[in-house]
Design a protein around this motif. Structure first.
Motif, PDB file in Angstrom:
ATOM      1  N   VAL A  43      30.168  36.782  36.922  1.00  0.00           N
ATOM      2  CA  VAL A  43      29.402  37.443  37.984  1.00  0.00           C
ATOM      3  C   VAL A  43      28.456  38.440  37.322  1.00  0.00           C
ATOM      4  CG1 VAL A  43      31.303  37.197  39.616  1.00  0.00           C
ATOM      5  CG2 VAL A  43      31.076  39.326  38.309  1.00  0.00           C
ATOM      6  N   ASN A  79      38.855  26.315  39.529  1.00  0.00           N
ATOM      7  CA  ASN A  79      38.210  27.580  39.865  1.00  0.00           C
ATOM      8  C   ASN A  79      36.711  27.469  39.568  1.00  0.00           C
ATOM      9  OD1 ASN A  79      37.178  30.282  39.745  1.00  0.00           O
ATOM     10  ND2 ASN A  79      39.264  31.030  39.491  1.00  0.00           N
ATOM     11  N   THR A 118      26.258  34.965  41.222  1.00  0.00           N
ATOM     12  CA  THR A 118      27.223  34.097  40.567  1.00  0.00           C
ATOM     13  C   THR A 118      26.678  32.676  40.634  1.00  0.00           C
ATOM     14  OG1 THR A 118      29.574  33.536  40.329  1.00  0.00           O
ATOM     15  CG2 THR A 118      28.670  33.518  42.577  1.00  0.00           C
ATOM     16  N   THR A 146      39.017  33.338  43.838  1.00  0.00           N
ATOM     17  CA  THR A 146      38.281  34.593  43.845  1.00  0.00           C
ATOM     18  C   THR A 146      37.768  34.905  42.450  1.00  0.00           C
ATOM     19  OG1 THR A 146      39.633  35.458  45.652  1.00  0.00           O
ATOM     20  CG2 THR A 146      38.409  37.066  44.365  1.00  0.00           C
ATOM     21  N   SER A 147      36.551  35.407  42.371  1.00  0.00           N
ATOM     22  CA  SER A 147      35.949  35.765  41.085  1.00  0.00           C
ATOM     23  C   SER A 147      36.569  37.044  40.541  1.00  0.00           C
ATOM     24  CB  SER A 147      34.442  35.971  41.252  1.00  0.00           C
ATOM     25  OG  SER A 147      34.184  37.190  41.936  1.00  0.00           O
ATOM     26  N   ARG A 148      36.220  37.380  39.319  1.00  0.00           N
ATOM     27  CA  ARG A 148      36.547  38.692  38.793  1.00  0.00           C
ATOM     28  C   ARG A 148      35.801  39.748  39.596  1.00  0.00           C
ATOM     29  NH1 ARG A 148      34.666  38.916  32.856  1.00  0.00           N
ATOM     30  NH2 ARG A 148      35.510  41.045  32.968  1.00  0.00           N
ATOM     31  N   PHE A 183      34.460  29.880  39.353  1.00  0.00           N
ATOM     32  CA  PHE A 183      33.817  31.094  38.842  1.00  0.00           C
ATOM     33  C   PHE A 183      33.898  31.170  37.318  1.00  0.00           C
ATOM     34  CE2 PHE A 183      35.128  32.189  43.222  1.00  0.00           C
ATOM     35  CZ  PHE A 183      33.861  32.426  43.747  1.00  0.00           C
ATOM     36  N   GLN A 214      30.305  37.676  29.618  1.00  0.00           N
ATOM     37  CA  GLN A 214      30.714  37.835  31.007  1.00  0.00           C
ATOM     38  C   GLN A 214      31.187  39.255  31.283  1.00  0.00           C
ATOM     39  OE1 GLN A 214      33.357  34.958  32.689  1.00  0.00           O
ATOM     40  NE2 GLN A 214      32.129  33.196  32.058  1.00  0.00           N
ATOM     41  N   ARG A 255      32.895  41.259  44.537  1.00  0.00           N
ATOM     42  CA  ARG A 255      33.527  40.007  44.145  1.00  0.00           C
ATOM     43  C   ARG A 255      33.090  38.899  45.087  1.00  0.00           C
ATOM     44  NH1 ARG A 255      39.773  41.498  45.937  1.00  0.00           N
ATOM     45  NH2 ARG A 255      39.402  41.516  48.206  1.00  0.00           N
TER      46      ARG A 255
END
Length: 525
Positions: free
Chosen positions: A55, A49, A69, A143-145, A51, A241, A136
């Protein structure tokens, strides 16, 4: 070459760019930073991942925000590249009106380019004023948070504003517990006033965090790859974060973001101006890559445009200052010299002109270092003033407050970081005369971790309170300040954590002050 000769040579932007090889290369990077390219680029196979650095959003205006990001499958890879392949990676982004991301109102694709450490800065326009949005990013199947952001209110609205600010988060001295609490607040805006990273070497055991680190961290940060690695270490923290994803941010550079106690083109360690500016260029580049800044902020030389204004409805204007790039060398013996400056002549004029034109109820000056005078010993014969703060540039400070008074600026409030202590002070027209008019107030926030656990007070703090009648509060713990701005009052809560050397610290409000509109004085809430 003497410093004054160097400055005359370096005054020309073209000379600076040419000297550092920026004339063509960085101009191209500016274009890359602004381009929405990437939709047609293939998605490379990634090992994990990407990410891992979270973000963030920033620079909120009435109709737009910046989304950020930075991709990193191996955030602590020693070369600072985050384990990413050296190709452009297309990143899909979405903005929605709900946290479930069902009512998407904006979407697009940005190219995360290796030249910018795979950072993405998306300017999203066409948004509604004073409104919450969620966003996002997606790469391939990852996929990011979901982050939350909010646009600034319409200039005609007297919308109450909740904001918080912090500074000085030396990673190895403790855990970011204060950010865990800050992330849980319902905020419109978050400010970071400097020392986001520290350029110092970190031992192999990770200091108070007791996290094993490679030898790449056990050296002073000097090069672009080292600065990128240090930002990755800091941004990988889960509490930070959470805070970065909770609300839009504004950010400022202070000394440790480049080098301790630097000013203008000179290093306090005595390296040549050319070598210091090479270091500063690397620091500014990594700073841009790791913060939610607009693409136009990408530095095109060892210089970076950092001061700006954010207007929040009719209630508040934030005047965000740069007190490092233009300052005269520290010299406490010359503190009364009117030619010495912390802001530089151009920024000083910009500030005073903007304050004079402002029609906001509250004018908030966000600055890096303490502005109020602080005699650090009680014996007048042993007066000690810090040359790195406003005390080292007293003539300019006096000129600033005289200009604010002459322009009848409404409700100036200074917010500050850097000092690793909490302070609340009233800003006097003449600090030598306690009975002189109070021009404004200063709310100085302690560090997130720097200085360790600290204590509620200290012997030095008691001396400071006794020697400085305009100083109304001192505290030596870690934390941040939370503010609520209303039409008639500004309230400041000093939030502290009981310890940072273990991850289970607890946050509480240590002291609260209220400032009434039209009355520049600190009152207990």
């Amino acid at each position: 070459m003497k410093p004054d000769q160097w400055r005359r040579l370096a005054d020309s932007p073209a000379t600076r760019r040419q000297m550092f090889g920026y004339a063509a290369g960085v101009a191209g990077l500016v274009a890359l930073g602004q381009a929405p390219a990437g939709a047609s680029d293939p998605v490379p196979a990634l090992s994990a991942n990407p990410f891992t650095l979270g973000v963030s959003s920033g620079d909120p205006r009435t109709d737009s925000v910046v989304l950020w990001t930075r991709l990193a499958t191996e955030p602590l890879a020693d070369d600072g590249r985050g384990g990413m392949p050296q190709v452009t990676v297309p990143v899909r982004w979405e903005v929605a009106e709900d946290d479930g991301m069902r009512k998407v109102v904006r979407r697009g694709v940005a190219g995360a380019r290796p030249e910018l450490a795979h950072a993405v800065h998306v300017e999203v326009d066409g948004l509604r004023p004073g409104r919450e949005y969620w966003y996002r990013f997606t790469v391939g199947n990852e996929t990011s948070r979901v982050g939350r952001t909010k646009t600034a209110p319409d200039p005609r609205w007297a919308t109450e504003i909740a904001f918080a600010y912090a500074s000085c988060q030396q990673w190895e001295t403790g855990f970011y517990t204060a950010y865990r609490d800050l992330a849980a607040q319902d905020l419109d805006l978050i400010g970071h006033l400097g020392d986001y990273i520290y350029e110092l070497a970190i031992g192999a055991t990770g200091g108070q965090r007791r996290t094993p680190l490679s030898s790449a961290h056990n050296a002073a940060v000097m090069t672009l790859s080292q600065y990128r690695l240090r930002y990755a270490l800091v941004n990988a923290d889960p509490d930070l974060q959470a805070a970065r994803a909770a609300a839009p941010w504004f950010v400022m550079v202070d000394d440790h973001d480049v080098e301790d106690n630097w000013g203008a083109d000179l290093s306090p360690t005595g390296v040549t101006p050319e070598n210091f500016l090479r270091r500063r260029a690397a620091a500014f580049r990594a700073y841009f890559e790791n913060q939610p800044l607009r693409p136009s902020s990408l530095p095109d030389s060892p210089d970076m445009s950092l001061h700006q204004r954010l207007r929040y409805g009719s209630l508040a204007t934030f005047h965000i200052l740069d007190e490092r790039q233009f300052r005269s060398p520290a010299d406490i013996t010359a503190r009364l010299d009117p030619n010495r400056t912390m802001l530089g002549a151009q920024q000083e004029s910009w500030l005073l002109d903007g304050l004079g034109r402002s029609r906001s109820t509250w004018n908030i000056l966000a600055n890096q270092v303490q502005m109020f005078q602080l005699d650090r010993l009680t014996d007048p014969g042993l007066q000690q003033l810090n040359p790195d703060t406003g005390d080292g540039y007293a003539a300019e400070r006096d000129r600033l407050w005289a200009g604010i008074t002459a322009r009848q600026v409404r409700n100036p409030v200074v917010i500050t970081g850097d000092a690793h202590v909490n302070c609340a002070a009233e800003l006097k027209a003449d600090f030598a005369d306690p009975g002189s008019p109070t021009v404004g107030v200063e709310l100085l926030a302690t560090s997130i971790t720097s200085g360790g656990n600290g204590s509620d007070t200290s012997a030095a703090g008691q001396e400071w309170l006794a020697a400085n009648p305009h100083l109304k509060f001192f505290n030596n713990q870690r934390g941040y300040i939370r503010c609520r701005v209303a039409k008639d009052t500004l309230r400041a809560d000093y939030v502290v954590v009981d310890r940072v050397t273990t991850p289970d610290g607890a946050a509480s409000v240590r002291r609260s002050f209220v400032v009434e509109s039209g009355r520049p004085a600190l009152q207990d809430a």
